[in-house]
Design a protein around this motif. Structure first.
Motif, PDB file in Angstrom:
ATOM      1  N   ASN A 197      -0.619  -2.506   0.173  1.00 27.26           N
ATOM      2  CA  ASN A 197       0.728  -2.663  -0.433  1.00 27.26           C
ATOM      3  C   ASN A 197       1.552  -1.431  -0.063  1.00 27.26           C
ATOM      4  O   ASN A 197       1.857  -0.598  -0.937  1.00 27.26           O
ATOM      5  N   ILE A 218     -14.046  -1.696  -5.489  1.00 30.01           N
ATOM      6  CA  ILE A 218     -13.524  -2.318  -4.256  1.00 30.01           C
ATOM      7  C   ILE A 218     -13.500  -1.333  -3.087  1.00 30.01           C
ATOM      8  O   ILE A 218     -13.684  -1.747  -1.944  1.00 30.01           O
ATOM      9  N   VAL A 227      -5.092   3.019 -10.384  1.00 24.74           N
ATOM     10  CA  VAL A 227      -5.477   1.607 -10.500  1.00 24.74           C
ATOM     11  C   VAL A 227      -6.888   1.394  -9.964  1.00 24.74           C
ATOM     12  O   VAL A 227      -7.694   0.706 -10.583  1.00 24.74           O
ATOM     13  N   VAL A 228      -7.189   1.992  -8.820  1.00 26.08           N
ATOM     14  CA  VAL A 228      -8.539   1.875  -8.259  1.00 26.08           C
ATOM     15  C   VAL A 228      -9.305   3.141  -8.641  1.00 26.08           C
ATOM     16  O   VAL A 228      -8.897   4.256  -8.297  1.00 26.08           O
ATOM     17  N   ASP A 248      -3.036   1.283   3.417  1.00 24.63           N
ATOM     18  CA  ASP A 248      -2.816   0.692   2.088  1.00 24.63           C
ATOM     19  C   ASP A 248      -2.248  -0.720   2.284  1.00 24.63           C
ATOM     20  O   ASP A 248      -1.356  -0.946   3.099  1.00 24.63           O
TER      21      ASP A 248
HETATM   22  P1  AMP Z   1      -3.543   4.062  -7.286  1.00 29.12           P
HETATM   23  O1  AMP Z   1      -4.918   3.807  -7.865  1.00 29.12           O
HETATM   24  O2  AMP Z   1      -2.435   3.674  -8.202  1.00 29.12           O
HETATM   25  O3  AMP Z   1      -3.368   5.465  -6.757  1.00 29.12           O
HETATM   26  O4  AMP Z   1      -3.355   3.131  -6.022  1.00 29.12           O
HETATM   27  C1  AMP Z   1      -4.299   2.238  -5.544  1.00 29.12           C
HETATM   28  C2  AMP Z   1      -3.835   1.831  -4.174  1.00 29.12           C
HETATM   29  O5  AMP Z   1      -4.868   1.080  -3.547  1.00 29.12           O
HETATM   30  C3  AMP Z   1      -2.572   0.953  -4.170  1.00 29.12           C
HETATM   31  O6  AMP Z   1      -1.572   1.585  -3.374  1.00 29.12           O
HETATM   32  C4  AMP Z   1      -3.065  -0.345  -3.571  1.00 29.12           C
HETATM   33  O7  AMP Z   1      -2.105  -0.969  -2.763  1.00 29.12           O
HETATM   34  C5  AMP Z   1      -4.273   0.087  -2.769  1.00 29.12           C
HETATM   35  N1  AMP Z   1      -5.262  -0.953  -2.545  1.00 29.12           N
HETATM   36  C6  AMP Z   1      -5.887  -1.701  -3.488  1.00 29.12           C
HETATM   37  N2  AMP Z   1      -6.770  -2.549  -2.912  1.00 29.12           N
HETATM   38  C7  AMP Z   1      -6.683  -2.340  -1.576  1.00 29.12           C
HETATM   39  C8  AMP Z   1      -7.329  -2.916  -0.442  1.00 29.12           C
HETATM   40  N3  AMP Z   1      -8.247  -3.877  -0.585  1.00 29.12           N
HETATM   41  N4  AMP Z   1      -6.993  -2.459   0.786  1.00 29.12           N
HETATM   42  C9  AMP Z   1      -6.079  -1.487   0.918  1.00 29.12           C
HETATM   43  N5  AMP Z   1      -5.435  -0.897  -0.104  1.00 29.12           N
HETATM   44  C10 AMP Z   1      -5.726  -1.334  -1.333  1.00 29.12           C
END
Ligand code: AMP
Ligand code: ZN
Length: 138
Positions: free
Chosen positions: A32, A5, A94-95, A30
């Motif tokens: 969220n 993504i 997560v991403v 971000d």
């Molecule tokens: P992490 O992988 O846990 O460090 O965090 C992944 C971050 O990506 C989270 O804070 C999500 O809110 C953010 N996130 C996921 N998808 C999107 C998006 N499409 N646009 C902006 N932020 C995103």
């Protein structure tokens, strides 16, 4: 990378709120936000984590973090900014595209949970042994 993504965000296939961009990095809000201004900085070249990202790209991300954090100071006047980056699903990445979180804390804002770990003194011999092992493996 197919299905990633954040690669789609870089290509403009998924909308994002752009904060900063240069030849190596892209920064966006971000979706969220933990706090107002929560921003992510990513390399334009897909890399999953700190074992994959190039030294030039990780350097560019940290150079961008200074610019963005300085702008946050001007605009939001935070009392502090937490900088966080997770590597691996087991630590809640997560991403799976490297990203550095910049999380400003407003004056009077609620505490940032991820910075509030309990300080428990460790076993010094164990700390020393592990530190030396890591150091020797570099
Ligand atoms: P992490 O992988 O846990 O460090 O965090 C992944 C971050 O990506 C989270 O804070 C999500 O809110 C953010 N996130 C996921 N998808 C999107 C998006 N499409 N646009 C902006 N932020 C995103
Ligand atoms: Zn990607």
């Amino acid at each position: 990378m197919e299905g990633c993504i954040f690669c789609k965000i870089i290509k403009g296939e998924i909308p994002s709120i752009k904060v900063y961009e240069d030849e190596r990095v892209y920064a966006f809000a971000d979706i969220n936000p933990i706090t107002d201004g929560h921003t992510l900085i990513i390399p334009k070249a897909h890399a999953e984590n700190l074992w994959e990202i190039s030294e030039k790209n990780i350097t560019a991300i940290h150079q961008a973090s200074i610019k963005i954090a300085t702008a946050m100071l001007k605009v939001l006047g935070p009392v502090g900014i937490a900088v966080m980056q997770l590597n691996g699903k087991e630590v809640n990445q997560v991403v799976m595209h490297y990203h550095l979180h910049l999380i400003p804390k407003a004056a009077g804002g609620s505490k940032l949970k991820m910075t509030e770990w309990e300080l428990v003194p460790g076993d010094v011999d164990k700390i020393k042994g592990i530190g030396e092992q890591i150091g020797a493996a570099i």
